[in-house]
Design an enzyme around this catalytic site. Structure first.
Site, PDB file in Angstrom:
ATOM      1  CG  HIS A 487      -1.783   1.213   1.387  1.00  0.00           C
ATOM      2  ND1 HIS A 487      -3.303   1.185   0.989  1.00  0.00           N
ATOM      3  CD2 HIS A 487      -1.681   2.351   1.810  1.00  0.00           C
ATOM      4  CE1 HIS A 487      -3.470   2.408   1.200  1.00  0.00           C
ATOM      5  NE2 HIS A 487      -2.546   3.087   1.711  1.00  0.00           N
ATOM      6  CD  GLU A 488       1.452   3.690   3.648  1.00  0.00           C
ATOM      7  OE1 GLU A 488       1.733   4.817   3.188  1.00  0.00           O
ATOM      8  OE2 GLU A 488       0.308   3.457   4.464  1.00  0.00           O
ATOM      9  CG  HIS A 491       0.275   6.125  -0.615  1.00  0.00           C
ATOM     10  ND1 HIS A 491      -0.790   6.900  -1.289  1.00  0.00           N
ATOM     11  CD2 HIS A 491      -0.204   5.765   0.514  1.00  0.00           C
ATOM     12  CE1 HIS A 491      -2.022   6.696  -0.681  1.00  0.00           C
ATOM     13  NE2 HIS A 491      -1.684   5.976   0.436  1.00  0.00           N
ATOM     14  CG  HIS A 494       0.165   9.076  -6.776  1.00  0.00           C
ATOM     15  ND1 HIS A 494      -0.744   9.374  -6.242  1.00  0.00           N
ATOM     16  CD2 HIS A 494       0.227   9.480  -8.097  1.00  0.00           C
ATOM     17  CE1 HIS A 494      -1.393  10.299  -6.583  1.00  0.00           C
ATOM     18  NE2 HIS A 494      -0.988  10.444  -7.901  1.00  0.00           N
TER      19      HIS A 494
HETATM   20 ZN   LIG Z   1      -2.874   5.098   1.820  1.00  0.00          ZN
END
Ligand SMILES: [Zn+2]
Length: 708
Positions: A487-488, A491, A494
């Protein structure tokens, strides 16, 4: 799971001559180290003078833009603003990194002092009438200025941000708004520090085999390490989630489970100097007043107006649709666990501190595997490799360790990220282990955002709280931990893949209910057999996870999903309820958070056996700064998108399909805030999804939605 970049977003960038002083490493030119702060030489006392210098420099730059005699142009206003505040950005990013990931009393004190100053500084800029006049003229003339699409978008974002910050208000309203913003900054800092203090103050020593009953070796080792870090012998339970959840899952001692559970859910709610209830009540009241000053009925309407969801109504519709099914699923699981308790001869009602323990038993029975069977195959190093491999297959990225780059703690690892052709994209920092100096949770942040204007590559950080293995042994993750890592890292991509000219729209500078799409989408790859076969290798023998265990793990994906959904939606719903309260007038009784919590949980039919994932007194997403205030729903909103986005890969029959990956990179990961979120998504997928795709993903059969 939060993104939680709490640094106020600066319209960044570069003064012609960077202020230089050899006495203060924070103020040095960092170009020699690729823009990375010399963390090894920075001490807390360097920050106050650095902030003072940086704030003054930024004020001078803003004054120059305002004092410009030529009529406003994109170059003399927007570009000048985008290039201003670079020193402040650097100082603030380094400071916030340390304050969250490796803090101490001195940094915490500076944080308390500096937060209101920073809020005041930005408020003065955002409410500068002469500056807003220039932006307003550019906004109205945008079509005649010959701007490209990105430039137009940046002008529009400036206009929206300034208006939402109060630029259009009269002087009296601006003055009140300034007071509110400054006070909110101080309260948010206090909230977060109180939670940290409660976490640091707690440890439950365990003695003898009787108190360790049920705990597998990997948990015992972690508890030993926790005790050592607190200067104690033996075993200690502390309050980080990666300690508490496995303890509740395995401890056979019902009395100890209850103790730990109560410690965990009472953070910020213990009375005394670290109690957060009065702070929350004041924050909710001030946010409502702020929204009303800006012409909105309440804070939720204010917040959502600039989000993809647009209105609280749209969010409630989604939450209601999912809630009904999730609750039914959780209640069925509860009944199965109660039956199991009776079957074992237990004469008690299932309580919240029993849920994870009996879920684990039920999992062993229904899915036929044990968390202990899985764990040896999920080593931190292999999971990092898996995340990098996925980025390589999708986007052609390569990761090379950079041990010489200075970091803030010996455990931090640094990689150079390059594209398929070998040219540098940026640096990635992984700070994975829990320690006393770190806030709980997991987050991504940037030491520097990507931008072409000043020619900066991104410096991106992931912070997690995984329990560290004793020296010489590999750190093993739970499947949830591995999911957090992916998940991280989503990010992080991104931030790393961002390819825009202007810092205002760089990387994760997008709506909160859209920012979880790149992160949650990335989690899907972890759950693919193709990836697990390659990277879920036994930490001792290197053998792959047995195929039938792997199949059972994948099949168990939605086990206990009702619980996870219920504990989450309760938070999202109460966050929205809290921020839909109309403004309290002077003399009104302040909100009592615990009464509010109890009443609203009763109203939505919260099962007695489940608590909110984050009870209000330690709900950092919405109170430690404003990051996710009236925005905690974002994870579920984004999940509709991520479920649908991953289906785009599945439909091609190749989870790394190059054409789909290219479109994904272009429209989402590289695009920052270039477009409205809905437009960005449509550019990738050709249409918007509906909630059915999420119901299917979570294993709640999508029936007639009108019936819920
Ligand atoms: Zn998040």
């Amino acid at each position: 799971m939060a993104h939680m970049d709490q640094t106020p977003k600066a319209p960044a960038k570069a003064p012609e001559t960077p202020p230089f002083t050899s006495a203060n490493p924070v103020l040095e030119d960092w170009t020699a180290s690729g823009g990375v702060a010399p963390f090894d030489r920075i001490a807390p006392e360097h920050f106050a003078p650095a902030y003072a210098r940086a704030l003054a420099a930024h004020e001078a730059e803003i004054a120059a833009v305002v004092g410009e005699e030529a009529p406003p142009s994109f170059a003399n206003t927007i570009v000048a603003l985008e290039l201003s505040g670079q020193l402040l950005d650097r100082v603030a990013n380094a400071f916030h990194l340390l304050a969250g990931a490796h803090t101490n009393d001195a940094l915490l004190e500076i944080e308390r002092e500096i937060a209101p100053q920073i809020a005041r500084h930005w408020n003065r800029i955002h409410t500068n009438a002469a500056l807003f006049r220039r932006i307003d003229i550019l906004m109205r003339e945008a079509d005649r200025l010959g701007l490209d699409a990105e430039q137009k978008r940046v002008v529009e974002r400036y206009h929206i941000d300034f208006r939402r910050a109060g630029a259009g208000l009269d002087e009296a309203a601006k003055k009140r708004l300034a007071e509110i913003i400054e006070r909110l900054a101080a309260l948010g800092t206090a909230f977060s520090q109180n939670v940290l203090a409660d976490e640091q103050a707690y440890s439950l020593p365990l003695e003898g085999e009787a108190e360790l009953a049920g705990l597998p070796d990997f948990i015992r080792e972690t508890l030993q390490a926790e005790a050592r870090e607190r200067g104690m012998d033996g075993y200690a339970v502390t309050l980080s989630r990666s300690i508490v959840e496995p303890f509740l899952q395995f401890s056979a001692r019902r009395d100890l489970r209850e103790k730990v559970f109560r410690g965990f859910i009472m953070r910020g709610d213990n009375g005394g100097p670290t109690d957060n209830k009065a702070i929350m009540a004041e924050m909710v009241r001030l946010r409502a007043e702020r929204a009303q000053l800006l012409g909105y009925p309440d804070f939720a309407h204010y917040r959502l107006d600039d989000a993809m969801a647009k209105t609280p109504g749209a969010v409630l519709e989604l939450l209601d649709t999912v809630w009904t099914r999730a609750r039914a699923s959780a209640l069925a699981d509860r009944d199965a666990m109660q039956a199991l308790i009776r079957e074992e001869g237990g004469n008690f009602k299932l309580e919240p501190w029993d849920w994870r323990y009996y879920t684990e038993k039920l999992r062993q029975r229904v899915c036929n595997f044990d968390e202990v069977d899985i764990k040896p195959y999920l080593s931190l190093d292999r999971m990092i490799e898996a995340a990098f491999y996925t980025a390589g297959r999708l986007f052609g990225l390569q990761f090379t360790p950079q041990p010489s780059v200075p970091a803030w703690h010996p455990d931090v690892r640094v990689w150079r990220v390059s594209d398929a052709a070998g040219s540098e994209i940026g640096l990635f920092f992984g700070d994975y282990f829990a320690r006393g100096s770190k806030r709980s949770g997991a987050w991504m942040t940037a030491l520097r955002d990507q931008q072409k204007l000043a020619g900066y590559t991104p410096l991106i950080v992931n912070v997690c709280n995984f329990a560290k293995a004793p020296a010489g042994e590999p750190t093993l993750l739970s499947f949830e931990d591995a999911r957090t890592l992916f998940h991280e890292f989503g990010h992080a991509l991104h931030g790393l893949l961002s390819s825009v000219t202007y810092p205002a729209i760089s990387g994760t500078n997008v709506a909160t209910d859209f920012v979880e799409l790149p992160s949650q989408l990335y989690e899907h790859w972890l759950q693919q057999p193709e990836l697990l076969r390659r990277f879920a290798l036994h930490s001792q023998t290197g053998a792959p996870m047995p195929e039938e265990l792997l199949q059972r793990l994948v099949a168990a994906r939605n086990f206990n999903k009702g619980f996870a959904t219920v504990e989450y939606i309760a938070c999202a719903a109460l966050d929205l309820d809290l921020h839909s309260l109309p403004q309290a007038k002077d003399g009104d009784r302040l909100l009592d958070p615990n009464t509010f919590e109890a009443q609203n949980l009763a109203r939505i039919g919260m099962p007695d056996e489940i608590v909110m994932r984050h009870r209000l007194p330690h709900f950092a997403h919405i109170f430690a700064g404003g990051g996710y205030a009236a925005g905690y729903y974002s994870y579920m909103w984004s999940e509709v998108l991520d479920a649908d986005a991953f289906a785009a890969f599945e439909e091609t029959g190749d989870i790394f399909d190059p054409t789909t990956a290219k479109r994904l990179r272009q429209s989402i990961y590289a695009a920052g805030g270039l477009q409205e979120p809905a437009d960005a998504y449509k550019a990738f997928r050709g249409r918007l999804p509906n909630a059915d795709v999420l119901l299917r993903k979570r294993g709640f059969v999508a029936q007639n939605r009108a019936a819920s």
